[in-house]
Design a protein around this motif. Sequence first.
Motif, PDB file in Angstrom:
ATOM      1  N   ALA A 172       6.280 -79.366  -0.465  1.00  0.00           N
ATOM      2  CA  ALA A 172       6.137 -78.175  -1.312  1.00  0.00           C
ATOM      3  C   ALA A 172       6.923 -78.321  -2.612  1.00  0.00           C
ATOM      4  N   VAL A 173       8.185 -78.686  -2.507  1.00  0.00           N
ATOM      5  CA  VAL A 173       9.022 -78.805  -3.700  1.00  0.00           C
ATOM      6  C   VAL A 173       8.692 -80.092  -4.450  1.00  0.00           C
ATOM      7  N   GLY A 194       6.076 -90.178   3.324  1.00  0.00           N
ATOM      8  CA  GLY A 194       6.112 -90.848   4.615  1.00  0.00           C
ATOM      9  C   GLY A 194       4.794 -91.344   5.179  1.00  0.00           C
ATOM     10  N   LYS A 198      -0.297 -89.798   1.975  1.00  0.00           N
ATOM     11  CA  LYS A 198       0.515 -89.019   1.030  1.00  0.00           C
ATOM     12  C   LYS A 198       0.738 -89.810  -0.260  1.00  0.00           C
ATOM     13  N   TYR A 214       8.167 -94.683   2.246  1.00  0.00           N
ATOM     14  CA  TYR A 214       9.538 -95.128   2.559  1.00  0.00           C
ATOM     15  C   TYR A 214       9.618 -95.793   3.925  1.00  0.00           C
ATOM     16  N   TYR A 265      19.260 -83.444   8.615  1.00  0.00           N
ATOM     17  CA  TYR A 265      19.364 -82.077   9.154  1.00  0.00           C
ATOM     18  C   TYR A 265      19.474 -82.042  10.683  1.00  0.00           C
ATOM     19  N   VAL A 292      18.572 -72.517  -4.807  1.00  0.00           N
ATOM     20  CA  VAL A 292      17.578 -71.900  -5.691  1.00  0.00           C
ATOM     21  C   VAL A 292      17.962 -70.487  -6.104  1.00  0.00           C
ATOM     22  N   ASN A 341       3.008 -81.887   7.215  1.00  0.00           N
ATOM     23  CA  ASN A 341       2.450 -81.137   6.080  1.00  0.00           C
ATOM     24  C   ASN A 341       2.269 -82.008   4.847  1.00  0.00           C
TER      25      ASN A 341
HETATM   26  N1  LIG Z   1      18.446 -76.295  -2.712  1.00  0.00           N
HETATM   27  C1  LIG Z   1      17.559 -75.333  -2.475  1.00  0.00           C
HETATM   28  O1  LIG Z   1      17.727 -74.179  -2.867  1.00  0.00           O
HETATM   29  C2  LIG Z   1      16.298 -75.690  -1.738  1.00  0.00           C
HETATM   30  C3  LIG Z   1      15.181 -74.830  -1.729  1.00  0.00           C
HETATM   31  C4  LIG Z   1      14.020 -75.243  -1.067  1.00  0.00           C
HETATM   32  C5  LIG Z   1      13.989 -76.469  -0.413  1.00  0.00           C
HETATM   33  N2  LIG Z   1      15.108 -77.241  -0.418  1.00  0.00           N
HETATM   34  C6  LIG Z   1      15.103 -78.579   0.212  1.00  0.00           C
HETATM   35  O2  LIG Z   1      14.110 -79.327  -0.431  1.00  0.00           O
HETATM   36  C7  LIG Z   1      13.562 -80.268   0.476  1.00  0.00           C
HETATM   37  C8  LIG Z   1      12.049 -80.096   0.543  1.00  0.00           C
HETATM   38  O3  LIG Z   1      11.769 -78.798   1.040  1.00  0.00           O
HETATM   39  P1  LIG Z   1      10.246 -78.313   1.141  1.00  0.00           P
HETATM   40  O4  LIG Z   1      10.280 -76.881   1.501  1.00  0.00           O
HETATM   41  O5  LIG Z   1       9.500 -78.753  -0.057  1.00  0.00           O
HETATM   42  O6  LIG Z   1       9.734 -79.106   2.421  1.00  0.00           O
HETATM   43  P2  LIG Z   1       8.535 -80.146   2.451  1.00  0.00           P
HETATM   44  O7  LIG Z   1       8.908 -81.294   1.573  1.00  0.00           O
HETATM   45  O8  LIG Z   1       7.269 -79.437   2.182  1.00  0.00           O
HETATM   46  O9  LIG Z   1       8.537 -80.582   3.974  1.00  0.00           O
HETATM   47  C9  LIG Z   1       9.530 -81.405   4.479  1.00  0.00           C
HETATM   48  C10 LIG Z   1       9.138 -82.884   4.336  1.00  0.00           C
HETATM   49  O10 LIG Z   1      10.286 -83.681   4.504  1.00  0.00           O
HETATM   50  C11 LIG Z   1       9.850 -84.984   4.813  1.00  0.00           C
HETATM   51  N3  LIG Z   1      10.793 -85.629   5.721  1.00  0.00           N
HETATM   52  C12 LIG Z   1      11.135 -85.242   6.968  1.00  0.00           C
HETATM   53  N4  LIG Z   1      12.045 -86.096   7.481  1.00  0.00           N
HETATM   54  C13 LIG Z   1      12.271 -87.044   6.520  1.00  0.00           C
HETATM   55  C14 LIG Z   1      13.101 -88.200   6.453  1.00  0.00           C
HETATM   56  N5  LIG Z   1      13.899 -88.574   7.478  1.00  0.00           N
HETATM   57  N6  LIG Z   1      13.071 -88.944   5.332  1.00  0.00           N
HETATM   58  C15 LIG Z   1      12.271 -88.604   4.306  1.00  0.00           C
HETATM   59  N7  LIG Z   1      11.461 -87.507   4.315  1.00  0.00           N
HETATM   60  C16 LIG Z   1      11.472 -86.742   5.408  1.00  0.00           C
HETATM   61  C17 LIG Z   1       8.465 -84.865   5.445  1.00  0.00           C
HETATM   62  O11 LIG Z   1       7.526 -85.547   4.649  1.00  0.00           O
HETATM   63  P3  LIG Z   1       7.249 -87.149   4.790  1.00  0.00           P
HETATM   64  O12 LIG Z   1       5.940 -87.265   5.505  1.00  0.00           O
HETATM   65  O13 LIG Z   1       7.190 -87.607   3.393  1.00  0.00           O
HETATM   66  O14 LIG Z   1       8.381 -87.725   5.582  1.00  0.00           O
HETATM   67  C18 LIG Z   1       8.178 -83.368   5.393  1.00  0.00           C
HETATM   68  O15 LIG Z   1       6.850 -83.080   5.056  1.00  0.00           O
HETATM   69  C19 LIG Z   1      14.265 -80.041   1.808  1.00  0.00           C
HETATM   70  O16 LIG Z   1      15.356 -80.931   1.898  1.00  0.00           O
HETATM   71  C20 LIG Z   1      14.769 -78.618   1.675  1.00  0.00           C
HETATM   72  O17 LIG Z   1      15.883 -78.376   2.502  1.00  0.00           O
HETATM   73  C21 LIG Z   1      16.251 -76.877  -1.057  1.00  0.00           C
END
Ligand SMILES: NC(=O)c1ccc[n+]([C@@H]2O[C@H](COP(=O)([O-])OP(=O)(O)OC[C@H]3O[C@@H](n4cnc5c(N)ncnc54)[C@H](OP(=O)(O)O)[C@@H]3O)[C@@H](O)[C@H]2O)c1
Length: 349
Positions: A172-173, A194, A198, A214, A265, A292, A341
């Motif tokens: 998403a991000v 991954g 993708k 990766y 995590y 955020v 996703n």
């Molecule tokens: N700082 C903030 O305010 C804030 C706000 C929103 C989100 N976030 C962070 O931003 C990141 C993305 O969030 P999102 O909501 O957009 O989720 P997302 O990317 O839509 O979903 C999570 C993705 O993480 C990947 N993943 C899972 N395990 C992994 C690993 N060991 N190594 C590499 N990739 C892995 C998976 O994709 P693959 O198939 O590519 O592995 C999964 O689809 C997260 O770390 C989240 O905590 C932070």
Amino acid sequence: MSTPPATAAPPATSPPATSREVHLASRPSGWPTPENFSVAGVSVPALAPDQVLVRNVVMSVDPYMRGRMDDRPSYVPPFQLGAPLDGGAVGEVLASTSDAVPVGAHVLHGLGWRELAVLPAARVVVVDTQLAPAGAYLGVLGMPGLTAYAGLLEVAAMKEGDSVFVSGAAGAVGSLVGQIAKQRSAARVVGSAGSADKVRYLVDELGFDAAFNYRDGPVREQLRTAAPDGIDVYFDNVGGEHLEAAISALNLRGRIAICGMISQYNDTEPAPGPRNLAMVLGKRLTIRGFIVSDFNHLQPTFVPEMIGWITDGTVRYQETTVDGGVEAAAQAFLDLMRGANTGKMLVRF
Ligand SMILES: NC(=O)c1ccc[n+]([C@@H]2O[C@H](COP(=O)([O-])OP(=O)(O)OC[C@H]3O[C@@H](n4cnc5c(N)ncnc54)[C@H](OP(=O)(O)O)[C@@H]3O)[C@@H](O)[C@H]2O)c1
């Protein structure tokens, strides 16, 4: 005049008296499992003044929710055992005691993980589902969209001509980070994700200049091939090996926005830091973490700009939507953590 029998059914327009919600049944140790969640039936309270009753239409599952399943202090309080989880959702107002929020409106609010939500009208935001579908307010036009926008443009201070690397790039991000970088005239945009599908999506559909899986080999080597002249900005969604590789690839005065570290995590022990952290000194790097909600003041510029981009098609977004409401929500969360996703992960009721 006859009195109605005591068992008469309520009028068809009466709001439902019961709802179902997802509870945290136990705290995960390491990777969460379905047993950590349960679905409970609850009765719905009558509305107090200035409240709304909302039937959720779609809810969000997000990586940050994993941290809330642990009982430790953080920037957002932990979920409580035996109590409902919460998070972003969009629903339709079924009943209202507020002049500000009419019955029939669609609203964005923070009480997902349940079929029906009762909450103060002041805690909901009316959204226009003619302008964009309900799910978009949980993704491209919502919290993840603002995260990408603020993290790239403010935290990493990306500027024209920068070479940008984003991990978690098909999520998403990440998918928005790469496209916003293109809109802001990045010289090169590289993403990691991954799976081969993708990677293809990033390059063929979203216009990334290069992308890699990766899982195919060391990130450091794959990044060097994808960005032979180095990178100026790293948007970190993943941490671990990705962060270490990015530090090695960054050019002088490069910037890292630490958005998330999803690879850690589910760790039960603290992960070691990047072994090459000393490079931060010689290269004069900036590493900055952010949440955020610190950037809500950017909403007035982010929302119209993103609406413009998605309306003219320069920014594309995808959603992975799971049907089944509360029965499907826990599994959707588990699947998100394992990368099922592409784009925003949503649960439809
Ligand atoms: N700082 C903030 O305010 C804030 C706000 C929103 C989100 N976030 C962070 O931003 C990141 C993305 O969030 P999102 O909501 O957009 O989720 P997302 O990317 O839509 O979903 C999570 C993705 O993480 C990947 N993943 C899972 N395990 C992994 C690993 N060991 N190594 C590499 N990739 C892995 C998976 O994709 P693959 O198939 O590519 O592995 C999964 O689809 C997260 O770390 C989240 O905590 C932070």
